[in-house]
Design a protein around this motif. Structure first.
Motif, PDB file in Angstrom:
ATOM      1  N   ASP A   1      -3.403  -6.287   6.392  1.00 39.87           N
ATOM      2  CA  ASP A   1      -4.795  -6.005   6.068  1.00 39.87           C
ATOM      3  C   ASP A   1      -5.645  -7.259   6.337  1.00 39.87           C
TER       4      ASP A   1
ATOM      5  N   LYS B   1       5.885   6.536  -0.162  1.00 41.42           N
ATOM      6  CA  LYS B   1       6.512   5.221  -0.280  1.00 41.42           C
ATOM      7  C   LYS B   1       5.474   4.107  -0.288  1.00 41.42           C
ATOM      8  N   TYR B   2       5.875   2.981  -0.853  1.00 38.19           N
ATOM      9  CA  TYR B   2       5.070   1.772  -0.756  1.00 38.19           C
ATOM     10  C   TYR B   2       5.590   0.925   0.397  1.00 38.19           C
ATOM     11  N   VAL B   3       4.652   0.348   1.153  1.00 36.67           N
ATOM     12  CA  VAL B   3       5.002  -0.492   2.301  1.00 36.67           C
ATOM     13  C   VAL B   3       4.130  -1.741   2.299  1.00 36.67           C
TER      14      VAL B   3
ATOM     15  N   GLU C   1       7.354  -7.678   7.597  1.00 37.53           N
ATOM     16  CA  GLU C   1       7.128  -6.356   7.013  1.00 37.53           C
ATOM     17  C   GLU C   1       8.406  -5.533   6.886  1.00 37.53           C
TER      18      GLU C   1
ATOM     19  N   ASP D   1       9.298  -3.997   3.365  1.00 40.67           N
ATOM     20  CA  ASP D   1       9.433  -2.545   3.229  1.00 40.67           C
ATOM     21  C   ASP D   1      10.810  -2.170   2.692  1.00 40.67           C
TER      22      ASP D   1
ATOM     23  N   LYS E   1       0.841  -1.183   0.000  1.00 40.16           N
ATOM     24  CA  LYS E   1       0.000   0.000   0.000  1.00 40.16           C
ATOM     25  C   LYS E   1       0.883   1.241   0.000  1.00 40.16           C
ATOM     26  N   LYS E   2       0.313   2.379  -0.367  1.00 39.88           N
ATOM     27  CA  LYS E   2       1.048   3.638  -0.387  1.00 39.88           C
ATOM     28  C   LYS E   2       0.959   4.296   0.987  1.00 39.88           C
ATOM     29  N   LYS E   3       2.091   4.670   1.523  1.00 34.46           N
ATOM     30  CA  LYS E   3       2.154   5.379   2.801  1.00 34.46           C
ATOM     31  C   LYS E   3       3.036   6.601   2.590  1.00 34.46           C
ATOM     32  N   GLY E   4       2.409   7.757   2.542  1.00 31.03           N
ATOM     33  CA  GLY E   4       3.164   8.947   2.182  1.00 31.03           C
ATOM     34  C   GLY E   4       3.632   8.843   0.748  1.00 31.03           C
TER      35      GLY E   4
ATOM     36  N   ASN F   1       1.350  -4.431   3.013  1.00 32.25           N
ATOM     37  CA  ASN F   1      -0.076  -4.392   3.344  1.00 32.25           C
ATOM     38  C   ASN F   1      -0.569  -5.766   3.792  1.00 32.25           C
TER      39      ASN F   1
END
Length: 428
Positions: free
Chosen positions: A229, A222-224, A417, A421, A217-220, A226
């Motif tokens: 979920d 960056k992609y991290v 993660e 990341d 997912k997009k966080k700010g 998900n």
């Protein structure tokens, strides 16, 4: 990927803008030529990957191309091992191959850095009917940097005799029906209901597609990861239900050992497979030929098949090629509906549009794959940052094994993660 089940992470490429491609010297045909002998004496070099271009299709396309253009076609087959660096290097040189096969999920990563010509006009001419899900992996930043060559998705490859001996008379239409069939095979006790190792990542990705959730997912900016979920956990729970019917190792993938060779022993009810794996099984055990069947991976309801990963390869033109127009003539022939249809029949790939479903008739694997490709197909995230994720050891495979070994999906997601990341933040 090492041609494990389809070329999803096939080749790499670089894109230097179209303005940088081709020259105006005497060797260039970057300007359009006319006349029947315009390209006479020239040779177009095409790189394909091992196993991608079957003999019948290759002969037809070669004959048509050479007859139309009077040029020669030189197809150079490449090995998967080490291909990314080889292609990256080739496209940075002054005389790259003119046309290249590129794994569909990797196209964005290499389009970002340069080397591929814009093929938007050609797409409008020959691919206006292609399904969006098929064509999307050929694009980056809204532009068409490749064209889809072939796509394929997994189906259930099953042993008709094992199913019949367990009293199963109809192919399952829902996931519940399939699990009932596995229960019957398990009760019969003569065969393993399904061979499914714990790290069949592309089957799991299809389950994520079915739950409409991405592994990142997009966080700010960056992609991290998900994977935490809840929908990802639901997809993993479905995988866990499937895997509970198998004795396959939880820390291996479908190529370790090759699952088709396990299936060939005749003691397995089913595998989640690509159509071409039937050939591997038959080669290992010719007596199995008449017992192999296929059906669409069923979903929760009969009207919607299970989500599937659409793997495959694109064809791209090197931006540095001095034979841009000749390369496009090749693509017009190679990707014509007639030759696409022939490729479906010969290799069992999925159709690129509803209109091309007609070419699956009589091709059992393609017939089984078609419904899911049209209704439930998807890919891995189409972002340049994705490229490093699947390099071994794939952290998502580690996540899968952790869950199958008893960790909660939430704890397993948390454990991997950091590595996921890290890979998503690597510079391309």
């Amino acid at each position: 990927m090492k041609r494990k089940l389809i070329a999803a992470v096939g080749v790499a490429g670089m894109m230097i803008g179209l303005a940088a491609c081709g020259s105006d010297d005497g060797d260039s045909n970057s300007g359009k030529k006319t006349g029947p002998d315009s390209y006479k004496g020239e040779t177009l070099t095409v790189w394909t990957m091992s196993g991608s271009n079957p003999p019948g299709w290759t002969k037809t396309v070669t004959d048509e191309f050479e007859k139309k253009t009077k040029a020669e076609l030189e197809i150079e087959v490449q090995d998967w091992n080490g291909i990314q660096q080889k292609v990256t290097t080739a496209l940075s040189e002054s005389n790259p191959p003119d046309v290249l096969e590129i794994g569909n999920t990797q196209t964005p990563a290499y389009a970002k850095t340069g080397g591929l010509a814009d093929l938007g006009d050609l797409k409008k001419e020959i691919g206006s009917a292609w399904a969006d899900g098929v064509n999307q992996p050929s694009m980056y930043d809204g532009k068409q940097y490749a064209l889809p060559w072939y796509v394929g998705n997994r189906v259930v490859m099953y042993n008709k005799k094992v199913f019949k001996d367990a009293g199963i008379t109809e192919t399952p239409k829902t996931r519940a029906d399939l699990f009932k069939a596995f229960d019957a095979i398990k009760e019969k006790g003569d065969a393993e209901p399904i061979y499914l190792p714990g790290q069949n990542w592309y089957f799991f990705d299809g389950l994520l597609v079915g739950k409409d959730v991405s592994p990142v997912k997009k966080k700010g900016d960056k992609y991290v990861s998900n994977l935490a979920d809840p929908k990802a956990a639901e997809a993993m729970d479905v995988y866990k239900q499937y895997q509970s019917y198998s004795k396959a190792p939880k820390d291996k993938d479908e190529a370790t050992p090759q699952q088709a060779e396990v299936f060939a022993k005749g003691k397995t009810g089913a595998v989640i497979a690509m159509g071409y794996e039937a050939g591997t099984a038959i080669k290992a055990n010719p007596k199995l030929k008449d017992d192999i069947g296929f059906f669409t991976i069923p979903g929760e309801t009969a009207d919607k098949p299970e989500g599937v990963f659409l793997g495959g390869s694109n064809l791209a033109v090197a931006a540095g090629s001095k034979k841009q127009e000749l390369a496009k003539e090749f693509l017009k022939i190679a990707l014509s509906e007639k030759n696409d249809g022939a490729l479906i029949k010969e290799a069992g790939w999925s159709p690129k549009s509803d209109a091309m479903q007609q070419y699956t008739v009589g091709q059992p694997a393609a017939e089984a794959a078609g419904p899911a490709a049209a209704k439930s197909g998807g890919t891995t995230p189409l972002i340049p940052e994705w490229a490093p994720v699947e390099n071994p050891p794939n952290p998502i495979k580690t996540y899968m094994t952790l869950v199958l070994q008893g960790k909660s999906p939430a704890d397993a997601a948390k454990q991997v993660e950091g590595e996921l990341d890290k890979r998503l933040s690597q510079q391309q």
